[in-house]
Design an enzyme around this catalytic site. Structure first.
Site, short mmCIF file in Angstrom:
data_model
loop_
_atom_site.label_atom_id
_atom_site.label_comp_id
_atom_site.label_asym_id
_atom_site.label_seq_id
_atom_site.Cartn_x
_atom_site.Cartn_y
_atom_site.Cartn_z
N HIS A 10 56.67 26.64 99.69
CA HIS A 10 55.69 27.64 99.29
C HIS A 10 54.85 27.07 98.15
CE1 HIS A 10 58.25 31.12 101.03
NE2 HIS A 10 57.35 30.71 101.90
N LYS A 14 55.64 23.61 95.62
CA LYS A 14 55.15 22.31 96.12
C LYS A 14 55.37 21.19 95.11
CE LYS A 14 51.76 24.10 99.40
NZ LYS A 14 52.69 24.27 100.46
N THR A 36 54.60 21.47 107.39
CA THR A 36 53.53 22.43 107.57
C THR A 36 52.36 22.09 106.64
OG1 THR A 36 54.57 23.91 105.97
CG2 THR A 36 55.03 24.34 108.29
N GLY A 37 51.17 22.35 107.11
CA GLY A 37 49.90 22.27 106.39
C GLY A 37 49.80 21.43 105.14
N THR A 38 49.48 22.09 104.03
CA THR A 38 49.24 21.37 102.78
C THR A 38 50.50 20.70 102.26
OG1 THR A 38 49.51 23.46 101.59
CG2 THR A 38 47.27 22.76 102.04
N THR A 39 51.66 21.23 102.60
CA THR A 39 52.91 20.56 102.21
C THR A 39 52.95 19.17 102.84
OG1 THR A 39 54.10 22.67 102.07
CG2 THR A 39 55.43 20.68 102.30
N SER A 73 49.15 25.19 108.64
CA SER A 73 49.66 25.85 107.44
C SER A 73 50.60 26.97 107.86
CB SER A 73 48.48 26.41 106.64
OG SER A 73 48.93 27.15 105.54
N GLY A 74 51.63 27.22 107.05
CA GLY A 74 52.62 28.25 107.38
C GLY A 74 52.01 29.59 107.77
N ASP A 79 54.65 27.96 110.54
CA ASP A 79 56.06 28.39 110.55
C ASP A 79 56.53 28.64 111.99
OD1 ASP A 79 56.25 28.28 107.77
OD2 ASP A 79 55.70 30.39 107.53
N ASP A 99 59.89 30.20 97.63
CA ASP A 99 59.73 30.85 96.34
C ASP A 99 60.33 32.25 96.42
OD1 ASP A 99 58.98 31.90 93.93
OD2 ASP A 99 56.83 31.61 94.22
N HIS A 106 53.08 35.99 104.75
CA HIS A 106 53.67 35.70 106.06
C HIS A 106 55.19 35.75 105.98
CE1 HIS A 106 53.71 31.94 103.89
NE2 HIS A 106 54.46 31.38 104.81
N ASP A 109 57.21 35.66 109.12
CA ASP A 109 57.31 34.34 109.73
C ASP A 109 58.38 33.50 109.04
OD1 ASP A 109 55.15 35.10 111.29
OD2 ASP A 109 53.69 34.14 109.97
N ARG A 115 65.84 32.45 110.33
CA ARG A 115 66.73 33.01 111.35
C ARG A 115 66.96 32.00 112.47
NH1 ARG A 115 63.79 37.04 112.90
NH2 ARG A 115 64.45 38.39 111.21
#
Length: 183
Positions: A10, A14, A36-39, A73-74, A79, A99, A106, A109, A115
């Site tokens: 999150h 990061k 995911t995305g920016t991560t 991105s999540g 996600d 976080d 989201h 998600d 899960r």
């Protein structure tokens, strides 16, 4: 054995993930990373910067090519993309620095992703400490696939000191006993 590791963080986490990736760059660069995305962009930059430092220090050593797959991105579907990879058995471990103090737009998600990781028995680390335990485990570098069966039992042994959780893990024919205290 090369593993496929999912790395997610999150926004407020990061920086922690970037520091953890930097610290563990040699180990992580041997594996295929799915982010995911920016991560993912941050992880890729951190590993490339670390790689350049290593190459300039001793240009002789061969470093493996980085294998990083960037998802959306999540909040924009990343996600769910990652959840699909977990359901298809394509992810060996999930490292998700989430976080707990901030509401996420989201959140549904995020819950679905965790899960699925639980449902499909994917080892999951949710912070720096558990990520360190995960990648430093002898089973992490093991060449064979292990089927892990977990039985979780809660019981109050000493109510003044807290609750104890017994976690029994069976790895093939080796029984391991781990006692974790929850205060």
């Amino acid at each position: 054995m090369t593993k496929v590791l999912a790395l997610v963080a999150h926004d407020n986490m990061k920086r922690d993930l970037a520091e953890w990736v930097d610290w563990n760059s040699r180990n992580l660069s041997r594996h295929h990373l799915v982010c995911t995305g920016t991560t993912g962009k941050m992880v890729e930059k951190t590993l490339r910067d670390h790689r350049e430092e290593d190459e300039s220090a001793d240009g002789i050593r061969e470093l493996p090519d980085l294998k990083i797959t960037l998802l959306k991105s999540g909040p924009l579907g990343g996600d769910q993309q990652l959840g699909s990879l977990i359901a298809d058995g394509k992810i060996n471990a999930l490292i998700f620095f989430w976080d707990p103090m901030s509401a996420q737009p989201h959140d549904v998600d995020v819950k679905a992703l965790l899960r699925l990781a639980t449902l499909y028995n994917v080892p999951t680390a949710i912070n720096r400490s558990s990520a360190d335990f995960l990648i430093s485990s002898p089973l992490f570098e093991d060449k064979t696939e292990h089927s892990v069966h977990i039985a979780l039992t809660f019981g109050a042994i000493d109510p003044k000191r807290g609750y104890y959780c017994y976690l029994f893990c069976v790895f093939h024919e080796i029984d391991t006993f781990l006692l974790i205290q929850f205060l």
